[in-house]
Design an enzyme around this catalytic site. Structure first.
Site, PDB file in Angstrom:
ATOM      1  N   ALA A  61       1.095  -1.159   0.016  1.00 51.62           N
ATOM      2  CA  ALA A  61      -0.036  -0.105   0.079  1.00 51.62           C
ATOM      3  C   ALA A  61       1.009   1.139  -0.016  1.00 51.62           C
ATOM      4  O   ALA A  61       2.097   1.208   0.361  1.00 51.62           O
ATOM      5  CB  ALA A  61      -1.013  -0.252   1.123  1.00 51.62           C
TER       6      ALA A  61
ATOM      7  N   GLY B 260       0.777  -4.962   0.880  1.00 49.52           N
ATOM      8  CA  GLY B 260      -0.561  -5.004   0.147  1.00 49.52           C
ATOM      9  C   GLY B 260      -0.549  -5.654  -1.191  1.00 49.52           C
ATOM     10  O   GLY B 260      -1.230  -6.484  -1.987  1.00 49.52           O
TER      11      GLY B 260
ATOM     12  N   GLU C  93      -0.751  -9.228  -0.430  1.00 48.85           N
ATOM     13  CA  GLU C  93      -1.856  -9.429  -0.085  1.00 48.85           C
ATOM     14  C   GLU C  93      -2.922  -9.345  -1.362  1.00 48.85           C
ATOM     15  O   GLU C  93      -3.839 -10.289  -1.591  1.00 48.85           O
ATOM     16  CB  GLU C  93      -2.617  -8.226   0.805  1.00 48.85           C
ATOM     17  CG  GLU C  93      -2.178  -8.426   2.159  1.00 48.85           C
ATOM     18  CD  GLU C  93      -2.306  -7.288   3.202  1.00 48.85           C
ATOM     19  OE1 GLU C  93      -1.964  -6.176   2.816  1.00 48.85           O
ATOM     20  OE2 GLU C  93      -2.994  -7.421   4.015  1.00 48.85           O
TER      21      GLU C  93
ATOM     22  N   GLU D 131       4.456  -5.038   7.536  1.00 45.98           N
ATOM     23  CA  GLU D 131       3.783  -4.002   7.928  1.00 45.98           C
ATOM     24  C   GLU D 131       4.426  -3.990   9.642  1.00 45.98           C
ATOM     25  O   GLU D 131       4.269  -2.663  10.231  1.00 45.98           O
ATOM     26  CB  GLU D 131       2.260  -4.384   8.433  1.00 45.98           C
ATOM     27  CG  GLU D 131       1.406  -4.031   6.802  1.00 45.98           C
ATOM     28  CD  GLU D 131       1.716  -5.345   5.927  1.00 45.98           C
ATOM     29  OE1 GLU D 131       2.410  -6.170   5.941  1.00 45.98           O
ATOM     30  OE2 GLU D 131       1.087  -5.281   4.949  1.00 45.98           O
TER      31      GLU D 131
END
Ligand code: COA
Length: 260
Positions: free
Chosen positions: A66, A112, A115, A135
Site C-alpha cells: 500500500a 498490500g 495481499e 507491516e
C-alpha cells in the site's frame, strides 16, 4: 473512462491488467485501488474475457505495498476506512471474481502487494520475486486480508513467522511453502501464465465460476462449504455447458463451451 495507473491488454480471452506506477514500485494508492475495482467490474461483465492475469509494470516489482506516503498521516478512523474500503473494492472483489485470476508476481510482492497476490486464485512467481508482509516494521499489521489469507495458504506457524519478522522470502521458498504455485525465470513468466490460462480456458466458464464459489464458501465462516458444493453441483446439471460437455464426451470430440 481510461485508466491512469493501469494498462489493459486482451489476447484471445486472456485479459492482462498491469499496475503501472513503476517509479513507486507499483505501490497501491487509493486511486489505483479504485481503478482496479473498475477494471475487475469490466472484466467480470465482459463475456469475451475468460481468464485474468494481474501483474506489475517494470522488472523490479509486482506491488511493493500500500502507498505508505499516502496513509502516513491518517487518523484512527481514516486507517479503519482505508482497510475496509480496500477489502470491499479490491481484495474481496478479486477473490470472488467469477473468472479465474492469476497473479504474475514479477518482483517485490510486499504488504498490500502480497495481499493482492493472495487474493488472486493462482500465483506464479518469477525467480527474482521477494514476498513478505513488512507491516509490523511500520507499526502496523496487514490491513488487506494478509492476516487471514496468508495463514490459509501456508499454515498458521509460517504465517506468524512472516508477520513477526517482517522479512522477505525468496521465490523458491515461497514455492516450498505453497505460497506460490510455480516459479519460472522472469523472461518466462508471461508465457507460463498464458500456458495456465490456455489450459483453463478449455473448460466450462460456468463450471469454473461455480468452482470458485464452492471453494471460497469453505473459507466463509457463515457458510457450509460442502452444502454449497452440493448446490453448485446440482445447478450445473441445468446448464448448456453441462449438456455440451457430456455430449462432446459421448461423441468423442472436444467440447465447445459458450458459458451460460
Ligand atoms: N509506498 C510508497 N512508496 C513506495 C513503496 C510503498 N509501499 N515502496 C516503494 N516506494 C517508492 C519509494 O519511496 C521510492 O520512491 P521515491 O524515489 O519517490 O523515493 C520508489 O518507490 C523506489 O523505491 P526504493 O525504496 O528507492 O527502492 P529499493 O530498491 O531501494 O527498495 C523496497 C525496494 C521494496 C525494499 C523498498 O522500496 C521498500 O521497503 N518499500 C516498502 C515496502 C513496504 O513496507 N510495504 C508495505 C507497505 S504497508
Amino acid at each position: 473512462m481510461p485508466f491512469n495507473n493501469l494498462f489493459i491488454a486482451d489476447n484471445e480471452g486472456i485479459r492482462t491488467i498491469t499496475i503501472n506506477r513503476p517509479d513507486q514500485l507499483n505501490a497501491l494508492d487509493r486511486g489505483t485501488i479504485d481503478e482496479l475495482d473498475r477494471a475487475l467490474l469490466d472484466a467480470d461483465a465482459d463475456k469475451n474475457v475468460r481468464v485474468l492475469i494481474i501483474t506489475g509494470s517494470g522488472p523490479k516489482a509486482f506491488v511493493a505495498g500500500a502507498d505508505i506516503k499516502e496513509f502516513a498521516h491518517f487518523s484512527v478512523d481514516e486507517g479503519k476506512a482505508l482497510s475496509a474500503d480496500g477489502h470491499r473494492k479490491l481484495f474481496d472483489h478479486m477473490e470472488h471474481m467469477s473468472k479465474p485470476v492469476i497473479a504474475a508476481v514479477n518482483g517485490f510482492a510486499l504488504g498490500g502487494g502480497l495481499e493482492l497476490a493472495m487474493s488472486c486464485h493462482i500465483r506464479v512467481a518469477s525467480e527474482n520475486a521477494r514476498l513478505g508482509l513488512p507491516e509490523v516494521s511500520l507499526g502496523l499489521i496487514p490491513g488487506y486480508g494478509g492476516t487471514q489469507r496468508l495463514a490459509r495458504l501456508v499454515g498458521r506457524g509460517k504465517a506468524m513467522e512472516m508477520l513477526f519478522t517482517a522479512g522477505m522470502i525468496k521465490a523458491d521458498e515461497a514455492l516450498q511453502w505453497g505460497l506460490v504455485n510455480h516459479v519460472v525465470p522472469q523472461d518466462q513468466l508471461s508465457a507460463k501464465c498464458t500456458e495456465l490460462a490456455v489450459a483453463i480456458m478449455k473448460n466450462s466458464p460456468t463450471a469454473l465460476a461455480a468452482a470458485i464459489r464452492a471453494v471460497n464458501a469453505g473459507y466463509d465462516p457463515g457458510t457450509n462449504g460442502l452444502q454449497r458444493e452440493i448446490e453448485e453441483f446440482g445447478k450445473l446439471f441445468g446448464t448448456a455447458d453441462f449438456k455440451e460437455g457430456t455430449r462432446a464426451f459421448m461423441e468423442k470430440r472436444k467440447a465447445e463451451f459458450k458459458g451460460n
